[in-house]
Design an enzyme around this catalytic site. Structure first.
Site, mmCIF file in Angstrom:
data_model
loop_
_atom_site.group_PDB
_atom_site.id
_atom_site.type_symbol
_atom_site.label_atom_id
_atom_site.label_comp_id
_atom_site.label_asym_id
_atom_site.label_seq_id
_atom_site.Cartn_x
_atom_site.Cartn_y
_atom_site.Cartn_z
ATOM 1 N N ALA A 84 1.188 -1.610 0.200
ATOM 2 C CA ALA A 84 -0.275 -0.003 0.067
ATOM 3 C C ALA A 84 0.893 1.377 -0.089
ATOM 4 O O ALA A 84 0.696 2.311 -0.922
ATOM 5 C CB ALA A 84 -0.768 0.382 0.849
ATOM 6 N N ARG A 104 9.825 -9.967 -4.560
ATOM 7 C CA ARG A 104 10.791 -9.222 -4.530
ATOM 8 C C ARG A 104 11.587 -9.020 -2.718
ATOM 9 O O ARG A 104 10.187 -8.370 -2.354
ATOM 10 C CB ARG A 104 11.156 -8.589 -4.926
ATOM 11 C CG ARG A 104 12.552 -7.376 -5.099
ATOM 12 C CD ARG A 104 13.221 -7.608 -6.362
ATOM 13 N NE ARG A 104 14.550 -6.419 -6.624
ATOM 14 C CZ ARG A 104 15.748 -7.293 -5.545
ATOM 15 N NH1 ARG A 104 15.848 -8.436 -4.257
ATOM 16 N NH2 ARG A 104 16.649 -6.437 -5.344
ATOM 17 N N ASN A 162 13.865 -5.867 2.407
ATOM 18 C CA ASN A 162 15.305 -5.983 3.083
ATOM 19 C C ASN A 162 15.604 -7.190 3.451
ATOM 20 O O ASN A 162 14.375 -7.661 4.468
ATOM 21 C CB ASN A 162 14.969 -4.469 4.374
ATOM 22 C CG ASN A 162 16.301 -4.626 5.610
ATOM 23 O OD1 ASN A 162 16.603 -5.587 5.448
ATOM 24 N ND2 ASN A 162 15.645 -3.619 5.359
ATOM 25 N N PRO A 163 16.927 -8.019 3.085
ATOM 26 C CA PRO A 163 16.764 -9.389 4.033
ATOM 27 C C PRO A 163 16.775 -9.452 5.418
ATOM 28 O O PRO A 163 16.666 -10.597 6.028
ATOM 29 C CB PRO A 163 18.132 -9.986 3.311
ATOM 30 C CG PRO A 163 18.137 -8.800 2.426
ATOM 31 C CD PRO A 163 17.491 -7.054 2.530
ATOM 32 N N LYS A 164 17.470 -8.679 6.195
ATOM 33 C CA LYS A 164 17.411 -8.282 7.650
ATOM 34 C C LYS A 164 16.263 -8.323 8.361
ATOM 35 O O LYS A 164 15.933 -9.309 8.613
ATOM 36 C CB LYS A 164 18.718 -7.467 8.093
ATOM 37 C CG LYS A 164 18.539 -7.402 9.353
ATOM 38 C CD LYS A 164 20.288 -5.849 9.943
ATOM 39 C CE LYS A 164 20.961 -6.530 11.081
ATOM 40 N NZ LYS A 164 22.068 -5.336 11.024
ATOM 41 N N GLY A 205 3.403 -9.419 0.505
ATOM 42 C CA GLY A 205 3.418 -9.811 2.024
ATOM 43 C C GLY A 205 3.874 -10.820 2.542
ATOM 44 O O GLY A 205 4.135 -11.574 2.081
ATOM 45 N N GLU A 238 2.844 -12.246 7.908
ATOM 46 C CA GLU A 238 1.918 -13.460 8.161
ATOM 47 C C GLU A 238 1.698 -14.817 7.746
ATOM 48 O O GLU A 238 1.650 -15.192 8.822
ATOM 49 C CB GLU A 238 0.297 -12.878 8.418
ATOM 50 C CG GLU A 238 -0.119 -11.242 8.605
ATOM 51 C CD GLU A 238 -1.380 -11.037 8.843
ATOM 52 O OE1 GLU A 238 -2.733 -11.910 9.244
ATOM 53 O OE2 GLU A 238 -1.071 -10.673 7.590
HETATM 54 MO MO1 MOS Z 1 -2.912 -8.937 10.795
HETATM 55 S S1 MOS Z 1 -4.256 -10.228 11.396
HETATM 56 O O1 MOS Z 1 -4.291 -8.361 9.137
HETATM 57 O O2 MOS Z 1 -2.708 -7.755 12.219
#
Ligand code: MOS
Length: 777
Positions: free
Chosen positions: A554, A668, A671-673, A741, A744
């Site tokens: 976003a 992609r 930032n790997p860290k 993302g 989660e």
């Molecule tokens: Mo998450 S459960 O979409 O903050």
């Protein structure tokens, strides 16, 4: 729900369906993401680098101000008393002793609380943020065991807590539904999540199951989980005349400001919510009754108020993940190809929220099959509103689905990884959409190699080291790519070549400001120290939820739009003498502290020179991200392959996770860290879900019995082995920066990977979470 509401909802679903169909059929180039973001490439100065957190030094020095650390002159402290019955009325409420206690400024109950509207429920409106839609201390009615019945304000927290303990209350209880069994017996209703029915049928799944050569058909159960962010919920609240200022711990500052305005009958701009730092959100840091109560009490007493919930307070007032019971049945041919997938079941829910734990979501797109039957039903209980908690749906849904796939692999005598790969869908199996980018097979292969899967003897219970039975299990992880509407950003470029990006986004510890500093520096052609990200304030542009693993996309789309506007503005200012004269915004990009023609970078002018010639100290632009239609045009998800090794003690039944690997396909990685930490954090939470987390619910009283971290167990350091995290870094051509993302997905698949490893170690299949030792003896 009334007939009118049902009709409205039906009309909305029809409208959404029409729009969805049109976007599905639109040419790629008409859809956001149709033209790949130039930032998806690999040769970059900042993106893909392991940049340390920009907020790290502040946090280490203790100078990052959290919600409960803002100080206002004359501030008083709040303490909340909770009901001890699940339903009924307050019969007597004696506050005299509390009012007379030292330091007390106010005792607020339903008798003296100001009149307020209920909180607008999250997902029922564009900016709605409420966790429930009950009256907040407006009458003597009790709706759940733990509901606030009084709020005490005093000069110190200790005085407030003491006075609160002196409140005397009796109840006239009423019969309440406090067992899942009774709730189900009263009849269930179809779940609807964000306007979408939690139901999908393709073909005749039950008939295909009956006819299948090989099948599994089992029921999986998952318990309540409570939010336990390291920072308990808190807010510091002050009124400035008719303006309400809330320093909150929030995943949704703009939603919260609008919702509080609605509660208090104010204009949206009269409420100012700040939230510069958040100690973990996970779906729990939205608007709950504590912010409303603090604001109401502050108004009554005429002083600023700090409310910092105790750990018990979080358990009583802040919803968590609800209990589920899920049937998964898979019917396959003898060669392992799935014919039919059934995933149905029931989630408990309160009548005052809107989250039917959507545990079928991952099953819509996980595997190819000809027949599907997916359905979530809800059973109503008198309890605290259940809510969003990291990967709502998928976290417990993948436990059931991925356990069942493992069970089917056993029944077929096949390797569980090969079975999954065999059933890889070519397009979304229930929506028919093309995948934007799906390379999970590669994640499986790389992960299996790294984990040493080939060394695994498929026979359960085959490996024993002394008392310890050793097993290896795996499971697929997945979480959708989301980008919600409302993204907007403002960029101010100053003559010294510094860019300030302002957006109403959130830093909950995952590295938002760090990753976005990288992205902005990359887009504008600046160094990291020439970029400042300003966020965590409802007065900033945009409506950006830090949820659904969508904040990065976003913000990324909003910053891209703002950069485009900035380039257009600078080209207008450039004039005839600039090397950029006559170029169009699409031909120009950020490079080396200025702008350059994309295919002829020698046509370059620095920001400094551009602004100096135009005699401007700064240029400010603001732009909106395009509507997020890419998700209707492509099936877009993050993927992962989870590998777990456990050691189960043959004498005590104790399980120790000895190794864990997450192999991800999430586009992609910016930032790997910070990404590694996000993945690891999700996996650790998944280990808790697998082995220990359970909000124990007293079914006689509807009260959570273990409201502390002493009794509600989460993984501690000794429970967590080194967690190995890898990814394939294949950019998604249809997302901002090529990224999907990652917030989660780590918790998904983890529960099943542990359960499947335990099965492999012991030959025992446990289908009820958590996988505690009593179930293994
Ligand atoms: Mo998450 S459960 O979409 O903050």
């Amino acid at each position: 729900m009334s007939i009118v509401d049902k009709a409205k909802q039906a009309a909305q679903v029809v409208q959404q369906t029409v729009v969805k169909k049109a976007v599905e059929l639109a040419p790629d180039s008409w859809v956001p993401g149709g033209k790949p973001d130039p930032l998806i490439g690999h040769a970059h100065a900042h993106i893909g680098k392991p940049v340390s957190r920009v907020d790290g030094p502040l946090k280490v020095r203790g100078e990052a101000t959290f919600a409960a650390e803002f100080v206002h002159a004359g501030m008083v402290y709040a303490s909340v008393a909770f009901s001890s019955v699940a339903k009924g009325r307050i019969a007597t409420l004696d506050t005299r002793e509390a009012e007379a206690a030292p330091g007390v400024a106010l005792v607020m109950t339903y008798r003296n609380a100001p009149r307020m509207q209920p909180m607008p429920l999250f997902l029922t409106g564009e900016k709605a943020a409420g966790g429930d839609n009950l009256p907040v201390m407006q009458d003597d009615r009790i709706h759940w065991n733990g509901q606030p019945i009084a709020l005490v304000l005093a000069e110190t927290q200790e005085q407030a807590d003491h006075a609160q303990s002196l409140i005397r209350v009796t109840y006239a209880p009423e019969p309440a539904v406090t067992t899942f069994a009774e709730a189900k017996a009263q009849g269930t209703e179809p779940g609807v999540f964000a306007g979408q029915p939690m139901k999908k049928e393709i073909g005749d799944a039950e008939a295909a199951l009956a006819a299948a050569a090989v099948k599994v058909d089992a029921v999986y159960r998952t318990p309540r989980h409570n939010h336990n962010a390291i920072e308990p919920h808190a807010a510091t609240v002050a009124w400035n005349g008719d303006e309400l200022i809330v320093h909150d711990a929030s995943q949704a500052v703009v939603h919260t400001a609008w919702s509080l305005a609605s509660v208090f009958g104010l204009e949206e701009k009269q409420v100012h919510v700040t939230s510069p730092f958040v100690g973990g959100g996970f779906g729990g840091k939205s608007l709950w009754q504590h912010q409303v109560l603090a604001a109401a009490a502050s108004k009554l007493v005429g002083r600023p108020v700090r409310i910092a919930l105790s750990r018990e307070g979080v358990f009583r007032m802040i919803g968590g993940r609800t209990v589920t019971e899920q049937r998964v049945a898979i019917g396959a041919r003898a060669d392992g190809h799935f014919d039919t997938i059934i995933h149905t079941g029931t989630a408990a829910m309160s009548r005052h929220n809107v989250l039917p734990e959507p545990f079928i979501q991952q099953t819509r797109g996980a595997y190819a099959a000809s027949h599907f039957k997916l359905e979530v039903e809800v059973a109503y209980m008198d309890m605290l509103a259940n809510t969003f908690m990291r990967a709502p749906g998928e976290s417990v849904g993948t436990f059931a689905l991925e356990s069942a796939v493992d069970e089917l692999a056993v029944a077929l005598g096949m390797d569980p990884i090969e079975l999954r790969i065999l059933n890889e869908p070519k397009e979304d199996p229930t929506e028919g959409l093309p995948f934007s980018s799906r390379h999970v097979v590669e994640a499986w292969r790389t992960g299996a190699e790294r984990f040493g899967w080939a060394k695994r003897d498929p026979k359960p219970g085959a490996t024993r080291e002394g008392e310890w039975l050793v097993g290896m299990g795996c499971a697929a992880a997945t979480y959708p790519y989301n980008r919600m509407p409302g993204g907007a950003a403002r960029i101010t470029l100053t003559r010294d070549g510094h860019a300030r990006v302002e957006i109403a986004a959130h830093e909950m510890g995952m590295g938002t400001a760090t990753a976005q500093t990288q992205v902005t520096a990359e887009r504008l052609g600046l160094e990291l120290d020439q970029v400042t990200i300003v966020y965590g304030d409802s007065t900033l542009p945009g409506l950006v939820l830090a949820g659904g693993s969508q904040q990065t996309a976003a913000i990324g789309a909003a910053v891209a739009a703002a950069q485009h506007a900035l380039v257009a503005e600078l080209l207008k200012l450039a004039g005839k003498d600039s090397p950029l004269a006559g170029l169009k915004p699409d031909e120009v990009g950020g490079l080396d502290g200025g702008l350059a023609k994309l295919d002829a970078p020698e046509r370059h002018e620095s920001y400094q020179s551009l602004l100096a010639r135009a005699q401007r100290d700064e240029v400010t632009v603001e732009a909106n991200a395009p509507p997020p239609m890419e998700g209707m045009h492509w099936s877009m998800h993050s993927y992962g392959a989870m590998f777990c090794e456990v050691r189960v003690n043959a004498i005590t039944g104790e399980t120790r996770v000895s190794r864990f690997l997450g192999s991800f396909d999430c586009g992609r990685i910016l930032n790997p860290k910070t990404a590694t930490s996000q993945f690891r954090g999700g996996i650790i939470m998944g280990l808790g879900l697998a082995l220990m987390e359970e909000a124990q619910f007293d079914e006689r009283k509807g009260r959570i019995m273990n409201p502390s971290l002493a009794e509600y167990h989460v993984p501690v350091h000794l429970d967590v082995p080194t967690i190995d995290v890898i990814w394939n870094d294949i950019p998604d051509p249809h997302t901002p920066m090529g990224a999907r993302g990652i917030g989660e997905i780590g918790i998904t698949g983890t529960g099943a990977a542990v359960a499947n490893a335990i099965y492999h170690a012991t030959g025992k299949r446990i289908r009820d979470l958590p996988l505690t030792l009593d179930k293994l003896l």
